[in-house]
Design an enzyme around this catalytic site. Structure first.
Site, PDB file in Angstrom:
ATOM      1  N   GLY A 142     -48.709 -54.726   3.085  1.00  0.00           N
ATOM      2  CA  GLY A 142     -47.974 -53.646   3.748  1.00  0.00           C
ATOM      3  C   GLY A 142     -47.761 -53.869   5.225  1.00  0.00           C
ATOM      4  O   GLY A 142     -48.001 -52.960   6.031  1.00  0.00           O
ATOM      5  N   CYS A 143     -47.270 -55.049   5.602  1.00  0.00           N
ATOM      6  CA  CYS A 143     -47.193 -55.428   7.020  1.00  0.00           C
ATOM      7  C   CYS A 143     -45.821 -55.231   7.645  1.00  0.00           C
ATOM      8  O   CYS A 143     -45.586 -55.702   8.768  1.00  0.00           O
ATOM      9  CB  CYS A 143     -47.621 -56.874   7.200  1.00  0.00           C
ATOM     10  SG  CYS A 143     -49.361 -57.173   6.867  1.00  0.00           S
ATOM     11  N   ILE A 172     -53.234 -59.574   4.418  1.00  0.00           N
ATOM     12  CA  ILE A 172     -53.004 -58.147   4.663  1.00  0.00           C
ATOM     13  C   ILE A 172     -51.767 -57.708   3.886  1.00  0.00           C
ATOM     14  O   ILE A 172     -50.738 -58.397   3.911  1.00  0.00           O
ATOM     15  CB  ILE A 172     -52.780 -57.860   6.164  1.00  0.00           C
ATOM     16  CG1 ILE A 172     -53.870 -58.507   7.011  1.00  0.00           C
ATOM     17  CG2 ILE A 172     -52.715 -56.355   6.422  1.00  0.00           C
ATOM     18  CD1 ILE A 172     -53.588 -58.454   8.518  1.00  0.00           C
ATOM     19  N   GLY A 180     -50.254 -51.937   9.000  1.00  0.00           N
ATOM     20  CA  GLY A 180     -50.260 -53.313   8.529  1.00  0.00           C
ATOM     21  C   GLY A 180     -49.708 -54.281   9.558  1.00  0.00           C
ATOM     22  O   GLY A 180     -50.270 -55.360   9.785  1.00  0.00           O
ATOM     23  N   TYR A 188     -51.303 -37.634  -3.155  1.00  0.00           N
ATOM     24  CA  TYR A 188     -51.770 -38.688  -2.241  1.00  0.00           C
ATOM     25  C   TYR A 188     -53.298 -38.711  -2.219  1.00  0.00           C
ATOM     26  O   TYR A 188     -53.914 -39.781  -2.298  1.00  0.00           O
ATOM     27  CB  TYR A 188     -51.222 -38.424  -0.847  1.00  0.00           C
ATOM     28  CG  TYR A 188     -51.684 -39.411   0.204  1.00  0.00           C
ATOM     29  CD1 TYR A 188     -51.239 -40.722   0.205  1.00  0.00           C
ATOM     30  CD2 TYR A 188     -52.563 -39.015   1.218  1.00  0.00           C
ATOM     31  CE1 TYR A 188     -51.653 -41.624   1.179  1.00  0.00           C
ATOM     32  CE2 TYR A 188     -52.985 -39.911   2.193  1.00  0.00           C
ATOM     33  CZ  TYR A 188     -52.517 -41.213   2.165  1.00  0.00           C
ATOM     34  OH  TYR A 188     -52.944 -42.103   3.126  1.00  0.00           O
ATOM     35  N   SER A 248     -58.186 -42.997   3.650  1.00  0.00           N
ATOM     36  CA  SER A 248     -57.581 -41.893   4.393  1.00  0.00           C
ATOM     37  C   SER A 248     -58.583 -40.757   4.532  1.00  0.00           C
ATOM     38  O   SER A 248     -59.505 -40.630   3.725  1.00  0.00           O
ATOM     39  CB  SER A 248     -56.345 -41.370   3.649  1.00  0.00           C
ATOM     40  OG  SER A 248     -55.823 -40.203   4.266  1.00  0.00           O
ATOM     41  N   SER A 280     -44.539 -52.570   8.820  1.00  0.00           N
ATOM     42  CA  SER A 280     -44.556 -51.594   9.916  1.00  0.00           C
ATOM     43  C   SER A 280     -45.955 -50.987  10.036  1.00  0.00           C
ATOM     44  O   SER A 280     -46.851 -51.292   9.248  1.00  0.00           O
ATOM     45  CB  SER A 280     -43.532 -50.472   9.663  1.00  0.00           C
ATOM     46  OG  SER A 280     -43.871 -49.737   8.491  1.00  0.00           O
ATOM     47  N   GLY A 281     -46.121 -50.137  11.021  1.00  0.00           N
ATOM     48  CA  GLY A 281     -47.311 -49.313  11.142  1.00  0.00           C
ATOM     49  C   GLY A 281     -48.616 -50.070  11.203  1.00  0.00           C
ATOM     50  O   GLY A 281     -48.766 -51.072  11.912  1.00  0.00           O
TER      51      GLY A 281
END
Length: 287
Positions: A8-9, A6, A14, A150, A137, A11-12
């Site tokens: 981007g772990c 995974i 991830g 984005y 998204s 925070s949030g």
């Protein structure tokens, strides 16, 4: 038990995905750009007695991908699931976002997951199995003013995944795009992402962007829980691969069902309404 990588772990989404996969009994390789931000995940995993391997990976540094993946494969033999989650969200009018930020967003949100996926595909092809999950998204299929850069990165990710998922299906490699709406994460406020508060007061778009940023701040607490999204991502990894797109919450589901049932004119009217921009288009100073 699956071996899961995974991105981007720190925070949030991830972070919660790493915990959710570990709770499901999987072996998790949680990656992030800056290991100084790993303490929150370490503490949460320790509190639950979960074993999670945390390692550095900058999704904008594609030259590092082969070595990072090889190290994991050498450790556990194979990779079953790749979750491309790392991302950034600049809020602002297209004209105001400079070229360096535009390129940075595309490197992080599109080229990062695209090239990491390409790096893992030979391994999955050799095993004739694997699952690649892209965290897209709602903005990846419904762009609105103030969200154009984005949205561009997420639209690109949608198009790439829709195209190559047929190419790799030959080798039983499954793909999915999960499409979240607004969740309670720090992606809107991260200091290094050029998001809230970044619009100059002398910008011709200042009234529009200021209103949107105020709305974002007011609605952050009403966002959906990343814990629920993490559970969905685990469920997707257990699915049969017959479904490509997964709107993640009631808002994303409603927008998706509305958007894809509309004509271009109806879509235009809908996006203008949800973005509350008729006043702006019509030349007013404020709504």
């Amino acid at each position: 038990m699956k071996n899961v990588v995974i991105t981007g772990c720190s925070s949030g989404i991830g972070l919660e995905a790493a915990l959710a996969f570990a709770r499901a009994g999987d072996r998790v390789y949680a990656t992030m750009r800056d290991l100084k931000k790993a303490e929150n995940l370490r503490q949460k995993a320790a509190a639950e007695g979960l074993s999670i391997d945390i390692s550095p990976l900058d999704v904008t540094k594609s030259a590092s991908f082969p070595a990072a993946l090889d190290a994991i494969i050498e450790h556990v033999g194979h990779i079953d699931v790749l979750v491309n989650n790392a991302g950034m969200l600049p809020v602002g009018a297209f004209e105001d976002i400079d070229e360096s930020m535009l390129r940075r967003v595309m490197e992080t949100n599109f080229f990062g997951p695209a090239l990491l996926t390409r790096a893992v595909l030979p391994h999955m092809r050799a095993r004739r199995q694997g699952y690649i999950i892209m965290v897209g998204s709602l903005s990846g299929f419904a762009a609105k003013a103030g969200d154009s850069v984005y949205s561009a990165s997420k639209f690109a990710l949608e198009g790439l995944t829709e195209g190559f998922h047929h190419e790799v299906a030959r080798w039983n490699i499954k793909t999915a795009i999960v499409q979240p709406g607004q969740y309670q994460t720090n992606i809107f406020t991260a200091k290094d992402s050029g998001t809230l508060g970044s619009c100059r007061e002398d910008s011709p778009y200042y009234p529009l962007i200021q209103l949107q940023q105020n709305d974002l701040c007011q609605n952050l607490s009403k966002g959906f829980s990343p814990v629920d999204l993490a559970k969905l991502i685990v469920d997707i990894s257990r699915s049969d691969g017959s479904r490509l797109r997964w709107p993640a919450d009631p808002v994303a589901q409603r927008v998706s069902s509305t958007i894809f049932a509309q004509s271009d004119a109806e879509r235009e009217a809908f996006l203008r309404k949800v973005a509350n921009i008729d006043w702006w288009i019509n030349g007013a100073d404020h709504p």
